[in-house]
Design an enzyme around this catalytic site. Structure first.
Site, PDB file in Angstrom:
ATOM      1  N   GLU A   1     -10.864  -9.538   2.610  1.00 55.13           N
ATOM      2  CA  GLU A   1      -9.760  -9.108   3.241  1.00 55.13           C
ATOM      3  C   GLU A   1     -10.137  -9.069   4.626  1.00 55.13           C
ATOM      4  O   GLU A   1     -11.067  -8.148   4.998  1.00 55.13           O
ATOM      5  CB  GLU A   1      -9.213  -7.767   2.771  1.00 55.13           C
ATOM      6  CG  GLU A   1      -8.020  -7.287   3.338  1.00 55.13           C
ATOM      7  CD  GLU A   1      -7.264  -6.167   2.795  1.00 55.13           C
ATOM      8  OE1 GLU A   1      -7.380  -5.939   1.629  1.00 55.13           O
ATOM      9  OE2 GLU A   1      -6.911  -5.594   3.893  1.00 55.13           O
TER      10      GLU A   1
ATOM     11  N   HIS B   1      -4.053  -4.744   7.491  1.00 59.32           N
ATOM     12  CA  HIS B   1      -4.017  -3.660   8.524  1.00 59.32           C
ATOM     13  C   HIS B   1      -3.273  -3.903   9.734  1.00 59.32           C
ATOM     14  O   HIS B   1      -3.571  -4.727  10.595  1.00 59.32           O
ATOM     15  CB  HIS B   1      -5.551  -3.576   8.751  1.00 59.32           C
ATOM     16  CG  HIS B   1      -5.736  -1.846   9.062  1.00 59.32           C
ATOM     17  ND1 HIS B   1      -5.323  -1.262  10.226  1.00 59.32           N
ATOM     18  CD2 HIS B   1      -6.123  -1.026   8.463  1.00 59.32           C
ATOM     19  CE1 HIS B   1      -5.552  -0.029  10.175  1.00 59.32           C
ATOM     20  NE2 HIS B   1      -6.204   0.287   8.782  1.00 59.32           N
TER      21      HIS B   1
ATOM     22  N   THR C   1      -8.485   3.293   8.092  1.00 52.79           N
ATOM     23  CA  THR C   1      -9.869   2.750   8.004  1.00 52.79           C
ATOM     24  C   THR C   1      -9.812   1.731   9.463  1.00 52.79           C
ATOM     25  O   THR C   1      -8.849   1.342   9.815  1.00 52.79           O
ATOM     26  CB  THR C   1      -9.722   1.724   6.744  1.00 52.79           C
ATOM     27  OG1 THR C   1      -9.278   2.143   5.885  1.00 52.79           O
ATOM     28  CG2 THR C   1     -11.103   1.071   6.634  1.00 52.79           C
TER      29      THR C   1
ATOM     30  N   HIS D   1       0.908   6.163   2.070  1.00 51.16           N
ATOM     31  CA  HIS D   1       1.826   7.150   2.543  1.00 51.16           C
ATOM     32  C   HIS D   1       2.762   7.976   1.705  1.00 51.16           C
ATOM     33  O   HIS D   1       3.171   9.178   2.188  1.00 51.16           O
ATOM     34  CB  HIS D   1       2.500   6.399   3.657  1.00 51.16           C
ATOM     35  CG  HIS D   1       1.657   6.065   4.634  1.00 51.16           C
ATOM     36  ND1 HIS D   1       0.421   6.599   5.089  1.00 51.16           N
ATOM     37  CD2 HIS D   1       1.820   4.883   5.823  1.00 51.16           C
ATOM     38  CE1 HIS D   1      -0.084   5.905   6.129  1.00 51.16           C
ATOM     39  NE2 HIS D   1       0.656   4.793   6.611  1.00 51.16           N
TER      40      HIS D   1
ATOM     41  N   ARG E   1      -6.942  12.825   0.540  1.00 51.43           N
ATOM     42  CA  ARG E   1      -6.116  13.133   1.299  1.00 51.43           C
ATOM     43  C   ARG E   1      -4.521  12.714   0.879  1.00 51.43           C
ATOM     44  O   ARG E   1      -3.575  13.401   1.292  1.00 51.43           O
ATOM     45  CB  ARG E   1      -6.149  12.739   2.798  1.00 51.43           C
ATOM     46  CG  ARG E   1      -6.283  11.431   3.179  1.00 51.43           C
ATOM     47  CD  ARG E   1      -6.207  11.136   4.681  1.00 51.43           C
ATOM     48  NE  ARG E   1      -7.399  11.621   5.245  1.00 51.43           N
ATOM     49  CZ  ARG E   1      -8.073  10.637   6.313  1.00 51.43           C
ATOM     50  NH1 ARG E   1      -7.273  10.049   7.049  1.00 51.43           N
ATOM     51  NH2 ARG E   1      -9.134  10.834   6.702  1.00 51.43           N
TER      52      ARG E   1
ATOM     53  N   ARG F   1      -9.538   8.152  -1.395  1.00 52.09           N
ATOM     54  CA  ARG F   1     -10.297   8.478  -0.313  1.00 52.09           C
ATOM     55  C   ARG F   1     -11.297   9.479  -0.786  1.00 52.09           C
ATOM     56  O   ARG F   1     -10.915  10.520  -1.639  1.00 52.09           O
ATOM     57  CB  ARG F   1      -9.520   9.020   1.030  1.00 52.09           C
ATOM     58  CG  ARG F   1      -8.965   7.878   1.609  1.00 52.09           C
ATOM     59  CD  ARG F   1      -8.254   8.325   3.073  1.00 52.09           C
ATOM     60  NE  ARG F   1      -9.306   8.283   4.122  1.00 52.09           N
ATOM     61  CZ  ARG F   1      -9.414   7.453   4.900  1.00 52.09           C
ATOM     62  NH1 ARG F   1      -8.812   6.567   5.155  1.00 52.09           N
ATOM     63  NH2 ARG F   1     -10.606   7.608   5.808  1.00 52.09           N
TER      64      ARG F   1
ATOM     65  N   ASN G   1       0.826  -1.163   0.047  1.00 52.66           N
ATOM     66  CA  ASN G   1       0.058   0.192  -0.056  1.00 52.66           C
ATOM     67  C   ASN G   1       1.044   1.223  -0.139  1.00 52.66           C
ATOM     68  O   ASN G   1       1.333   1.497   0.846  1.00 52.66           O
ATOM     69  CB  ASN G   1      -0.685  -0.032   1.148  1.00 52.66           C
ATOM     70  CG  ASN G   1      -1.824   1.061   1.084  1.00 52.66           C
ATOM     71  OD1 ASN G   1      -1.460   2.167   1.030  1.00 52.66           O
ATOM     72  ND2 ASN G   1      -3.198   0.852   1.666  1.00 52.66           N
TER      73      ASN G   1
HETATM   74  N1  PXP Z   1      -6.052  -3.007   3.791  1.00 52.96           N
HETATM   75  C1  PXP Z   1      -6.913  -2.076   4.081  1.00 52.96           C
HETATM   76  C2  PXP Z   1      -8.180  -2.307   3.670  1.00 52.96           C
HETATM   77  C3  PXP Z   1      -6.634  -0.716   4.341  1.00 52.96           C
HETATM   78  O1  PXP Z   1      -7.449   0.057   4.421  1.00 52.96           O
HETATM   79  C4  PXP Z   1      -5.389  -0.639   4.818  1.00 52.96           C
HETATM   80  C5  PXP Z   1      -4.951   0.721   5.359  1.00 52.96           C
HETATM   81  O2  PXP Z   1      -4.744   1.581   4.302  1.00 52.96           O
HETATM   82  C6  PXP Z   1      -4.440  -1.502   4.888  1.00 52.96           C
HETATM   83  C7  PXP Z   1      -4.851  -2.868   4.310  1.00 52.96           C
HETATM   84  C8  PXP Z   1      -2.934  -1.347   5.100  1.00 52.96           C
HETATM   85  O3  PXP Z   1      -2.712  -1.268   6.469  1.00 52.96           O
HETATM   86  P1  PXP Z   1      -1.169  -0.598   7.165  1.00 52.96           P
HETATM   87  O4  PXP Z   1      -0.958   0.596   6.384  1.00 52.96           O
HETATM   88  O5  PXP Z   1      -1.774  -0.732   8.575  1.00 52.96           O
HETATM   89  O6  PXP Z   1      -0.305  -1.515   6.750  1.00 52.96           O
END
Ligand code: PXP
Length: 242
Positions: A151, A190, A101, A10, A49, A45, A7
């Site tokens: 997921e 997450h 989230t 960031h 952001r 989003r 992901n």
């Molecule tokens: N999966 C989903 C559905 C998410 O919303 C996020 C956060 O954007 C992640 C995975 C990744 O989470 P983390 O940044 O805590 O690794």
């Protein structure tokens, strides 16, 4: 082998802090791919952001691996998904005031609004995953709405330790079994990091993990390609030890 979705939101967060053009998540996607990522995950989003519309369009043209778009069911966002056709959409709940989230999607309570979105995405040939807490009723509802994948939200697992964490893992494992038995593909994500990822990676039939914060945090010091490589190595170790 277990797929790693990186992901890169960031990276876009840093860019948006100055509303400039750098660092570019498009470059991040290429570097993550070089490090062995199997999937690039982005969350468009409603408040834009971090990831912005331009990123979705450019990444859908340039990512050579799987592109996973996390999004709410807001109509304008659904239109962007249908226009750009990522390989996969993961539907997530979204509150403007949240930092990230916070919980899984309430499919049971929002069946009527979620069902047509899944149908529309399917009509466009897009695979649909639902981001859910490990709850039996939510998984049943996902299966009834013909989601391709679930997921599992690992946030609670990531926040706890000791017996509480073991209990979360048991719950995730049971939910994983239910998902696979219902014919859906098992994903999780997450709060996963280099310290806690292995037990989740070893849940039976796990196919895809989506990890953002910990990889990008490490990338600040070692570079993104290396940070992805190190996470991929943990997934490999998890696979060979299970
Ligand atoms: N999966 C989903 C559905 C998410 O919303 C996020 C956060 O954007 C992640 C995975 C990744 O989470 P983390 O940044 O805590 O690794």
């Amino acid at each position: 082998m277990l797929e790693l979705g990186v992901n890169i939101d960031h990276v876009a967060t840093i860019r948006q802090a100055r509303k400039t053009y750098e660092p570019d998540p498009v470059t991040a996607a290429a570097m993550a791919e070089l490090g062995g990522a199997d999937c690039i995950t982005i969350h468009l989003r409603e408040d834009r952001r971090h990831i912005i519309d331009r990123d979705v369009h450019v990444l859908s043209d340039t990512v050579n691996i799987k592109l996973n778009l996390e999004m709410s069911i807001a109509p304008d966002i659904v239109e962007i998904a249908c226009d750009t056709k990522p390989n996969q959409v993961t539907l997530v709940p979204e509150k403007r005031e949240e930092v990230t989230t916070e919980g899984g999607l309430d499919v049971v309570g929002n069946r009527e609004s979620i069902q047509p979105v899944i149908q529309r995405l399917h009509d466009e040939g897009i695979s649909v995953a639902l981001f859910l807490d490990p709850e039996q009723q939510q998984i049943d509802a996902a299966s009834q709405l013909k989601a391709n994948a679930v997921e599992l939200h690992t946030g609670q697992y990531a926040l706890t330790s000791g017996d509480a964490r073991a209990a979360c893992l048991t719950e995730l494992t049971a939910a994983g079994k239910q998902i696979v038995n219902a014919g859906m593909t098992l994903h999780a994500g997450h709060g996963l990091n280099y310290q806690n990822v292995i037990p989740v990676a070893q849940i039976q039939d796990m196919v895809e993990l989506n990890i953002g914060h910990s990889i990008i945090a490490r990338a600040v010091f070692v570079g993104l390609t290396q940070a992805v490589r190190e996470m991929k190595e943990l997934l490999r170790i998890a696979g060979s030890a299970s």
